[in-house]
Design a protein around this motif. Structure first.
Motif, mmCIF file in Angstrom:
data_model
loop_
_atom_site.group_PDB
_atom_site.id
_atom_site.type_symbol
_atom_site.label_atom_id
_atom_site.label_comp_id
_atom_site.label_asym_id
_atom_site.label_seq_id
_atom_site.Cartn_x
_atom_site.Cartn_y
_atom_site.Cartn_z
ATOM 1 N N VAL A 162 5.130 3.624 9.704
ATOM 2 C CA VAL A 162 6.005 4.067 8.618
ATOM 3 C C VAL A 162 5.132 4.481 7.443
ATOM 4 O O VAL A 162 4.244 3.744 7.023
ATOM 5 C CB VAL A 162 6.988 2.946 8.196
ATOM 6 N N ARG A 163 5.389 5.707 6.950
ATOM 7 C CA ARG A 163 4.695 6.202 5.757
ATOM 8 C C ARG A 163 5.686 6.216 4.606
ATOM 9 O O ARG A 163 6.816 6.668 4.757
ATOM 10 C CB ARG A 163 4.161 7.609 5.987
ATOM 11 N N TYR A 164 5.267 5.706 3.462
ATOM 12 C CA TYR A 164 6.092 5.735 2.262
ATOM 13 C C TYR A 164 5.158 5.855 1.075
ATOM 14 O O TYR A 164 4.171 5.152 0.962
ATOM 15 C CB TYR A 164 7.001 4.505 2.160
ATOM 16 N N GLY A 165 5.451 6.806 0.205
ATOM 17 C CA GLY A 165 4.536 7.084 -0.895
ATOM 18 C C GLY A 165 3.172 7.429 -0.325
ATOM 19 O O GLY A 165 3.057 8.214 0.608
ATOM 20 N N ASP A 166 2.130 6.800 -0.847
ATOM 21 C CA ASP A 166 0.777 7.038 -0.325
ATOM 22 C C ASP A 166 0.338 5.921 0.613
ATOM 23 O O ASP A 166 -0.833 5.786 0.925
ATOM 24 C CB ASP A 166 -0.223 7.191 -1.474
ATOM 25 N N ARG A 167 1.288 5.133 1.093
ATOM 26 C CA ARG A 167 0.975 4.008 1.965
ATOM 27 C C ARG A 167 1.428 4.282 3.393
ATOM 28 O O ARG A 167 2.326 5.078 3.640
ATOM 29 C CB ARG A 167 1.650 2.739 1.464
ATOM 30 N N ILE A 177 11.190 -3.106 -1.475
ATOM 31 C CA ILE A 177 11.960 -2.402 -0.460
ATOM 32 C C ILE A 177 11.709 -3.064 0.890
ATOM 33 O O ILE A 177 10.635 -3.610 1.129
ATOM 34 C CB ILE A 177 11.601 -0.902 -0.371
ATOM 35 N N THR A 178 12.714 -3.038 1.736
ATOM 36 C CA THR A 178 12.555 -3.507 3.104
ATOM 37 C C THR A 178 12.232 -2.284 3.949
ATOM 38 O O THR A 178 13.025 -1.343 4.012
ATOM 39 C CB THR A 178 13.833 -4.193 3.611
ATOM 40 N N ILE A 179 11.074 -2.298 4.574
ATOM 41 C CA ILE A 179 10.629 -1.165 5.375
ATOM 42 C C ILE A 179 11.222 -1.245 6.772
ATOM 43 O O ILE A 179 11.622 -0.236 7.353
ATOM 44 C CB ILE A 179 9.092 -1.129 5.426
ATOM 45 N N ALA A 180 11.298 -2.432 7.330
ATOM 46 C CA ALA A 180 11.882 -2.652 8.652
ATOM 47 C C ALA A 180 12.392 -4.082 8.718
ATOM 48 O O ALA A 180 11.827 -4.975 8.098
ATOM 49 C CB ALA A 180 10.852 -2.411 9.744
ATOM 50 N N THR A 181 13.454 -4.274 9.491
ATOM 51 C CA THR A 181 14.069 -5.588 9.624
ATOM 52 C C THR A 181 13.914 -6.084 11.055
ATOM 53 O O THR A 181 14.150 -5.326 12.004
ATOM 54 C CB THR A 181 15.569 -5.504 9.275
ATOM 55 N N GLU A 182 13.520 -7.342 11.205
ATOM 56 C CA GLU A 182 13.373 -7.931 12.533
ATOM 57 C C GLU A 182 14.635 -7.693 13.357
ATOM 58 O O GLU A 182 15.744 -7.903 12.885
ATOM 59 C CB GLU A 182 13.110 -9.433 12.423
#
Length: 161
Positions: free
Chosen positions: A125-130, A64-69
């Motif tokens: 950014v939080r996603y799942g347990d990360r 997954i892409t969490i953030a894009t430049e």
């Protein structure tokens, strides 16, 4: 099949059982998988079930892409047309398993026109347990109003009162 550890067992009540761990390579990244098969009729059948489980787990990994430049995070604008915006400084991606929902939190600073912009900080950014902290960068500047704009405004709008 990538299996790195296991514990077999057979009980009258539970049948043939197998607790296993495996190391899989997904998109060039090593991931550890742990699973269990219970109540099998025999150990060869359980071994086949483990192979099926590993293939299924491997198929559910995806990037997954969490953030894009360059992605816009916040934008500041003044009445006289000056603007500054916070953007993501680098693209960040991660390998995840299954469905993942993300929540991003950024503390948007208070800005004062004509004052240098503060450290842009980061977005968490939080996603799942990360949780990942992604650096931000400023674009533009919030310069104070020029004399022409000030003269064109009613006095209370510029100097208060």
């Amino acid at each position: 099949d990538g299996v790195t550890g296991l514990k077999t067992g057979t009980l009258i009540e539970a049948g043939a059982c197998l607790l296993f761990s495996a190391r899989e390579v997904v998109d060039g990244e090593e991931v550890d998988v742990v699973g269990v098969v219970l109540a099998g009729p025999d150990h060869p059948t359980v071994a086949d079930d483990v192979r099926t489980l590993l293939a299924s787990a491997r198929d559910d990994f995806h990037e997954i892409t969490i953030a894009t430049e360059g992605q816009l995070v916040a934008r500041y604008e003044t009445e006289w047309g000056a603007s500054a915006s916070l953007h993501v400084a680098e693209t960040v991606a991660d390998l995840v398993w299954g469905e993942v929902r993300a929540i991003g939190v950024v503390r948007a600073p208070q800005l004062q026109p004509g004052v240098p912009l503060p450290d842009p900080g980061s977005v968490t950014v939080r996603y799942g347990d990360r949780r990942v902290s992604i650096p931000l960068e400023w674009r533009g500047a919030l310069e104070g109003p020029d004399l022409a704009w000030r003269l064109a405004q009613p006095l209370e709008a510029v100097w208060g009162e």
